[in-house]
Write an enzyme that holds these catalytic residues in place. Structure first.
Site, PDB file in Angstrom:
ATOM      1  N   ASP A 193     -13.241 -17.004 -19.934  1.00  0.00           N
ATOM      2  CA  ASP A 193     -11.936 -16.661 -19.374  1.00  0.00           C
ATOM      3  C   ASP A 193     -11.436 -15.314 -19.871  1.00  0.00           C
ATOM      4  O   ASP A 193     -10.328 -14.891 -19.525  1.00  0.00           O
ATOM      5  CB  ASP A 193     -10.902 -17.749 -19.688  1.00  0.00           C
ATOM      6  CG  ASP A 193     -11.029 -18.298 -21.094  1.00  0.00           C
ATOM      7  OD1 ASP A 193     -11.998 -17.941 -21.777  1.00  0.00           O
ATOM      8  OD2 ASP A 193     -10.163 -19.089 -21.497  1.00  0.00           O
ATOM      9  N   ASP A 213     -15.562 -22.503 -34.138  1.00  0.00           N
ATOM     10  CA  ASP A 213     -15.991 -21.143 -34.461  1.00  0.00           C
ATOM     11  C   ASP A 213     -15.575 -20.704 -35.860  1.00  0.00           C
ATOM     12  O   ASP A 213     -16.139 -19.755 -36.406  1.00  0.00           O
ATOM     13  CB  ASP A 213     -15.452 -20.152 -33.429  1.00  0.00           C
ATOM     14  CG  ASP A 213     -13.955 -20.295 -33.189  1.00  0.00           C
ATOM     15  OD1 ASP A 213     -13.354 -21.280 -33.665  1.00  0.00           O
ATOM     16  OD2 ASP A 213     -13.384 -19.420 -32.510  1.00  0.00           O
TER      17      ASP A 213
END
Length: 664
Positions: free
Chosen positions: A96, A180
């Site tokens: 995105d 992450d």
């Protein structure tokens, strides 16, 4: 097959329509498709994402598409791509988001030139999504996580040297949220150097139109528990206990522990909190949260951690439930310290130390300098008001503090007289907030003259025994007093020059000539030429007789890569005014600082930012280019950004605007 320079990894799940712009931005990188492989992993999408990736791959041989069953996390598709990546570097790009056209070339050059393992490219947001800013205040060719703000951004949207990841056998943990953070933490803690590209917008992060970002949809504390535990364990694995570990652990205590507890814990069921979440959180606090970490946190986090240490489950739930109400409570002043007046403050049953509620060192001191004037006998009088937030100005003892930063002289303190201030609220908080301070230059140093050098001025604002020191700002309306010749002792006249620093602070220069306005170069305007496209026009005045003494004044634009262009200025017939016209349309894309260097006594004059400049548009061949001022790129200097127009993207943006207007 030759090795690509960069492997761009794109995990994609139901990513339409943003996916197309994301992949386009990777394919249009100035580094060239021959230097790239783009690996997009379709994670079981049902909205046409897979078909769009196949369509794009048919147009671009550098794009490889992998289709798989849905995994429910971005970790798995990233790991699948990592297993087949061949690039010297790896860049993780979310489906995105999108890249600035020159992003990868700049980041790769930074890594190659400085032999660093990780490069952070400046992040921006076109739709208001929060992005890191502290680390991107300046470009840093080579730094580390202990001397920069790099560790405060643990998203994986960075350039990694692939050999580092393979040496650590580093992969993303298969969790739904915070996946992450442990990955990036491990890379940071083992990296041979970190670089920061802050002079170019590299990474554009945005919300999805359909709102299905994992960051937004995985908002339960339970989704974050495993990733948070891995963060703590990763830091402990690579750093020995001590100040360095505490510095890094503090990030996780604030952001992954305390922050989510305040706004996510009560979303869980009480049974889950008591039986599953609370015991593990207490274990983290016992193992990883040291006293030095707690001391650096805000009061409400200190309170929460002390309650967790003491195993006071009910109090933890209560303070989280009442957090909004308790934030509005007042303060208690005692023994020269200020404490948050929380219901548990000095509650013997709770057993929380006073230090958890101490906010003294976090209270701001507000001040304003109303006037600065010379009196007879070399006395500089400063007036204004100053007060400490949430501390009534009772028993005031405010002092003016002078500190010489280049002459080795001891600090000098000048007591200020306090008084009422018209215009402030008429209550005890401000009753004695006004001050008058007289600096007698001939006797300021304990009866001796103020020493030669540059002196910075501070206010030590005191009330009820509480003290806060702040740098003194310039007088209102920038009414800085003029240069004065002061007789420090018989036969010794000395030049004393008050001046305002580039940060807006008031200082004194004693015994040295400081450039005055009557011999300065002053810029009065900057604009784009009306008929000559892409030509910057700067106008100004050279004070002094006929503008003499300024040498060969030139208008210059230059970037961080030493790309430079300049042109001489044209003086008006009267000799004091000048204009300069400089074409920027031949420059390569990037950001350029605009200055006026000279061979005279003032080496460089910065051209400031002027509102209303707008942008310049021109064509190079069939490709449109623009140049525009970047408002917040520098506090002192106009920065102009030259970039190629992404025509398809601009057309899509224009179309969206038209659609919004029609629907509105």
């Amino acid at each position: 097959m030759s090795q690509p320079k960069v492997s761009v990894i794109v995990p994609a799940y139901n990513a339409m329509p943003e996916l197309t712009e994301c992949i386009d931005s990777a394919m249009e990188q100035t580094i060239g498709l021959d230097q790239l492989e783009i690996i997009a992993v379709n994670d079981g999408s049902t909205d046409g994402t897979g078909e769009e990736l196949d369509r794009l791959a048919a147009l671009c041989p550098s794009l490889r598409v992998i289709h798989q069953e849905n995994s429910g996390t971005a970790s798995v598709p990233r790991n699948v791509a990592l297993d087949v990546a061949r690039g010297e570097y790896v860049f993780f790009l979310d489906s995105d988001d999108y890249l600035g056209p020159d992003a990868l070339r700049r980041m790769v050059a930074m890594a190659d030139d400085n032999r660093t393992d990780i490069v952070l490219g400046k992040m921006v947001s076109p739709d208001g999504r929060p992005v890191p800013t502290a680390v991107f205040k300046s470009t840093q060719p080579r730094t580390d996580i202990f001397s920069s703000a790099a560790y405060w951004t643990l998203g994986c949207w960075k350039l990694f040297r692939r050999s580092l990841l393979e040496r650590l056998n580093l992969r993303f943990p298969p969790v739904r949220n915070t996946e992450d953070k442990p990955f990036t933490a491990a890379a940071y803690l083992n990296a041979d150097g970190v670089s920061v590209v802050a002079d170019y917008d590299c990474y554009y992060q945005r919300h999805r139109a359909n709102g299905n970002n994992l960051t937004l949809t995985a908002q339960n504390l339970s989704h974050r528990m495993e990733g948070t535990r891995l963060c703590f364990e990763t830091v402990a694995r690579y750093l020995e206990p001590g100040p360095r570990r505490d510095r890094i652990m503090r990030r996780h205590v604030e952001w992954e522990l305390c922050g989510p507890l305040w706004w996510l814990l009560l979303r869980e069921s009480e049974e889950d909190i008591r039986e599953r979440l609370y015991p593990e959180i207490r274990d983290w606090v016992e193992n990883w949260v040291t006293d030095p970490i707690i001391e650096k946190l805000v009061a409400r986090d200190r309170l929460l951690l002390h309650l967790l240490r003491a195993d006071r489950f009910d109090d933890v739930i209560t303070v989280i439930r009442n957090a909004e109400e308790d934030a509005e409570r007042g303060h208690v002043v005692d023994g020269g310290r200020v404490y948050w007046d929380h219901p548990l403050f000095r509650d013997t049953a709770a057993g929380v130390p006073d230090s958890a509620f101490d906010v003294t060192d976090r209270l701001p001191a507000h001040h304003r300098v109303g006037s600065a004037d010379w009196l007879k006998g070399g006395v500089l009088r400063l007036t204004g008001h100053a007060y400490i937030e949430n501390v009534a100005s009772l028993d005031p003892a405010t002092e003016l503090v002078l500190r010489c930063h280049d002459g080795g002289h001891p600090e000098i303190r000048v007591p200020a007289r306090t008084q009422a201030v018209p215009g402030l609220p008429d209550d005890e908080r401000y009753a004695n907030a006004g001050f008058v301070a007289d600096i007698s230059l001939p006797t300021a140093a304990d009866g001796a003259p103020l020493g030669q050098g540059a002196w910075n001025l501070f206010l030590d604002v005191r009330a009820q025994g509480v003290s806060r020191t702040v740098r003194m700002k310039s007088p209102e309306a920038e009414r800085t007093p003029s240069q004065e010749i002061v007789t420090m002792s018989p036969g010794e006249p000395t030049t004393v020059t008050p001046y305002v620093t580039k940060w807006g602070n008031l200082s004194l220069d004693v015994g040295r000539e400081v450039p005055r306005d009557d011999t300065s170069c002053r810029v009065t305007g900057a604009s784009w030429h009306r008929s000559r496209k892409g030509t910057l026009v700067v106008a100004g005045k050279l004070a002094g007789e006929s503008g003499q003494g300024h040498g060969a004044l030139r208008l210059r634009v230059e970037n961080g890569a030493s790309d430079c262009r300049e042109t001489p200025v044209s003086l008006s017939r009267a000799g004091c005014g000048f204009t300069a016209e400089l074409p920027v349309k031949g420059l390569s894309p990037g950001r350029y600082a605009v200055t006026l260097p000279t061979s005279g006594p003032f080496p460089v004059t910065a051209v400031p930012y002027f509102t209303g400049m707008g942008r310049a548009l021109w064509f190079r061949g069939a490709r449109p280019y623009t140049a525009r001022p970047v408002r917040k790129a520098s506090e002192t200097t106009l920065v102009v950004e030259v970039r190629a127009v992404d025509v398809p993207r601009a057309a899509r943006r224009k179309l969206r605007e038209v659609v919004r207007k029609v629907r509105g």
